[in-house]
Design an enzyme around this catalytic site. Structure first.
Site, mmCIF file in Angstrom:
data_model
loop_
_atom_site.group_PDB
_atom_site.id
_atom_site.type_symbol
_atom_site.label_atom_id
_atom_site.label_comp_id
_atom_site.label_asym_id
_atom_site.label_seq_id
_atom_site.Cartn_x
_atom_site.Cartn_y
_atom_site.Cartn_z
ATOM 1 C CD GLU A 1 36.115 43.115 50.326
ATOM 2 O OE1 GLU A 1 36.414 42.070 49.715
ATOM 3 O OE2 GLU A 1 35.241 43.190 51.177
ATOM 4 C CB CYS B 1 45.031 41.335 44.770
ATOM 5 S SG CYS B 1 43.680 41.184 43.599
ATOM 6 C CB CYS C 1 33.342 44.881 36.531
ATOM 7 S SG CYS C 1 34.198 44.380 35.026
ATOM 8 C CB CYS D 1 32.524 37.495 33.572
ATOM 9 S SG CYS D 1 33.721 38.445 32.613
ATOM 10 C CB CYS E 1 32.798 37.516 37.730
ATOM 11 S SG CYS E 1 33.564 38.817 38.707
ATOM 12 C CB CYS F 1 41.971 37.539 42.919
ATOM 13 S SG CYS F 1 43.304 38.443 43.655
HETATM 14 N N1 SAH Z 1 38.708 41.812 35.506
HETATM 15 C C1 SAH Z 1 39.924 41.161 35.365
HETATM 16 C C2 SAH Z 1 40.700 40.978 36.662
HETATM 17 C C3 SAH Z 1 39.925 40.645 37.916
HETATM 18 S S1 SAH Z 1 39.181 39.086 38.131
HETATM 19 C C4 SAH Z 1 39.742 39.837 34.708
HETATM 20 O O1 SAH Z 1 38.619 39.427 34.524
HETATM 21 O O2 SAH Z 1 40.742 39.235 34.342
HETATM 22 C C5 SAH Z 1 40.470 37.991 38.662
HETATM 23 C C6 SAH Z 1 40.227 36.532 38.249
HETATM 24 O O3 SAH Z 1 39.194 35.898 39.027
HETATM 25 C C7 SAH Z 1 39.767 36.433 36.812
HETATM 26 O O4 SAH Z 1 40.464 35.431 36.135
HETATM 27 C C8 SAH Z 1 38.321 36.100 36.971
HETATM 28 O O5 SAH Z 1 37.830 35.485 35.818
HETATM 29 C C9 SAH Z 1 38.315 35.185 38.165
HETATM 30 N N2 SAH Z 1 37.018 35.017 38.791
HETATM 31 C C10 SAH Z 1 35.967 35.849 38.790
HETATM 32 N N3 SAH Z 1 34.914 35.320 39.447
HETATM 33 C C11 SAH Z 1 35.317 34.120 39.886
HETATM 34 C C12 SAH Z 1 34.668 33.089 40.644
HETATM 35 N N4 SAH Z 1 33.437 33.210 41.068
HETATM 36 N N5 SAH Z 1 35.380 31.979 40.920
HETATM 37 C C13 SAH Z 1 36.667 31.871 40.510
HETATM 38 N N6 SAH Z 1 37.321 32.810 39.797
HETATM 39 C C14 SAH Z 1 36.650 33.919 39.485
HETATM 40 FE FE1 SF4 Z 2 34.775 42.158 35.430
HETATM 41 FE FE2 SF4 Z 2 34.572 39.976 36.920
HETATM 42 FE FE3 SF4 Z 2 34.658 39.752 34.286
HETATM 43 FE FE4 SF4 Z 2 36.883 40.481 35.613
HETATM 44 S S1 SF4 Z 2 35.831 38.516 35.763
HETATM 45 S S2 SF4 Z 2 36.053 41.414 33.750
HETATM 46 S S3 SF4 Z 2 35.966 41.705 37.292
HETATM 47 S S4 SF4 Z 2 33.031 40.758 35.456
#
Ligand code: SAH
Ligand code: SF4
Length: 353
Positions: free
Chosen positions: A91, A104, A111, A115, A118, A341
């Site tokens: 997306e 974006c 990935c 995390c 996420c 995002c």
């Molecule tokens: N992988 C990269 C960029 C994509 S994620 C990274 O981790 O930086 C973009 C942002 O959204 C990151 O700061 C991530 O930590 C945050 N994010 C991921 N899951 C989320 C969630 N469930 N609620 C709020 N922010 C989230």
């Molecule tokens: Fe990957 Fe989500 Fe962690 Fe970003 S926040 S590095 S997309 S697992």
């Protein structure tokens, strides 16, 4: 199989044409059609000789990701589901901002970072995107807005790129670099490097190199100490906070001009949202020039965390702000279409990842 031209750097495109016996200046003309005009049909590239058009058509393709669906949010956010040649999808979101707007984009399908907060992290890592697929998302967004040829800076709508979609950009660094170099090229898409932000979960090894590219850095920090960060972000075991902070310092040292780093911090109820965490956080970033971006946690089915209350988030922000840090609680855009995002593809879940 025909070779894809989108994603080749200027020198690579030149070498390709020279190998066909063409003059190098043809590469400049072709580049203009590809990235300034957004043309995908060789036969419509009217400044090229008919025989050259036919030759190109025989050997090459020019592909933008296919837009499968498009959704528009009441706040002006637009979200697309984009599909690549092998059927894999990501997306992509356009987020309007006070100073025009950002697209974006993603760097991987899935990935591997895992995390815990996420949703993408719960999905399997499928593959890296190619340079052409990365920059192609921006081009498909331009297709959707009809923003070709490349407008001047004053009039353009799609002015910024944020690499904050699916995937860890620094784990696909070579392709990311090529994609961004293509995006920055003044004869093509002409996105200024100052309008590009790369967000990383903390793959410290490559962070200083972002300064050489000249792009802005956002770090998904999310924790004030190693204990909490290890718990929610496995990447921290490989690159603990002292290593990450050192890499950020090196980035700032290498930047040509004074460059703030955006520290993203998602507030998780009772995990990282207490006043003592705010205090610890400020000590952690001592010696760096940072802005915080406080992000309300977007919950998803089966998520192991809960969002902090509004009061808790504002209490946290106040502590940072009273110490002269910028710390807005980021209002999430396009929530009605699940376009935040880091939440990309969440609603679709695992079945198509
Ligand atoms: N992988 C990269 C960029 C994509 S994620 C990274 O981790 O930086 C973009 C942002 O959204 C990151 O700061 C991530 O930590 C945050 N994010 C991921 N899951 C989320 C969630 N469930 N609620 C709020 N922010 C989230
Ligand atoms: Fe990957 Fe989500 Fe962690 Fe970003 S926040 S590095 S997309 S697992």
């Amino acid at each position: 199989m025909k070779k894809e031209l989108i994603g080749l750097l200027p020198d690579e495109l030149k070498a390709e044409l020279v190998s066909l016996g063409e003059k190098p200046f043809r590469a400049k003309q072709l580049w203009h059609w590809l990235y300034n005009k957004g043309e995908t049909d060789f036969f419509k590239m009217t400044t090229l000789a008919k025989t050259f058009q036919a030759r190109l058509n025989e050997l090459y393709t020019v592909t933008h990701p296919k837009i499968v669906t498009e959704q528009n949010s009441v706040d002006g956010t637009r979200k697309w589901l984009m599909e690549f040649q092998d059927g894999k999808q990501v997306e992509c979101v356009y987020i309007p901002e006070s100073d025009r707007g950002a697209v974006c984009i993603s760097t991987q399908v899935g990935c591997a970072q895992g995390c815990k907060f996420c949703h993408t992290g719960t999905q399997r890592m499928m593959r890296n995107l190619t340079a052409g697929e990365i920059v192609g998302q921006f081009m498909a967004a331009r297709d959707s807005y009809g923003e070709w040829p490349t407008p001047t800076d004053e009039t353009r709508y799609l002015s910024n790129i944020v690499v904050m979609g699916m995937g860890e950009p620094l784990c696909n660094f070579e392709n990311l670099k090529s994609a961004l170099k293509i995006a920055m090229d003044g004869d093509g898409l002409a996105i200024s490097k100052r309008r590009i932000t790369v967000s990383t979960s903390g793959v410290a090894k490559y962070i200083p190199e972002l300064a050489d590219l000249g792009v802005k850095l956002a770090v998904s920090l999310h924790a004030p100490n190693d204990e909490i960060r290890n718990q929610i972000m496995p990447v921290n075991r490989k690159y603990p906070l002292d290593v990450l902070i050192a890499a950020c310092k090196e980035y700032q040292k290498r930047c040509e001009r004074r460059q703030f780093i955006t520290m993203e911090y998602v507030l998780l109820k009772d995990i990282n949202d207490q006043p003592k965490h705010a205090e610890e956080l400020m000590k952690l970033v001592d010696g760096l020039e940072v802005k915080f971006n406080l992000i309300p946690f977007h919950s998803w089915d089966g998520a192991p965390f809960e969002p902090s209350s509004n009061n808790t988030m504002h209490r946290f922000a106040k502590i940072l702000e009273s110490n002269y840090f910028a710390a807005p609680v980021r209002r999430s855009r396009g929530e009605d279409i699940m376009a935040a995002c880091g939440q990309l593809k969440s609603a679709k879940g695992k079945k198509d990842s």
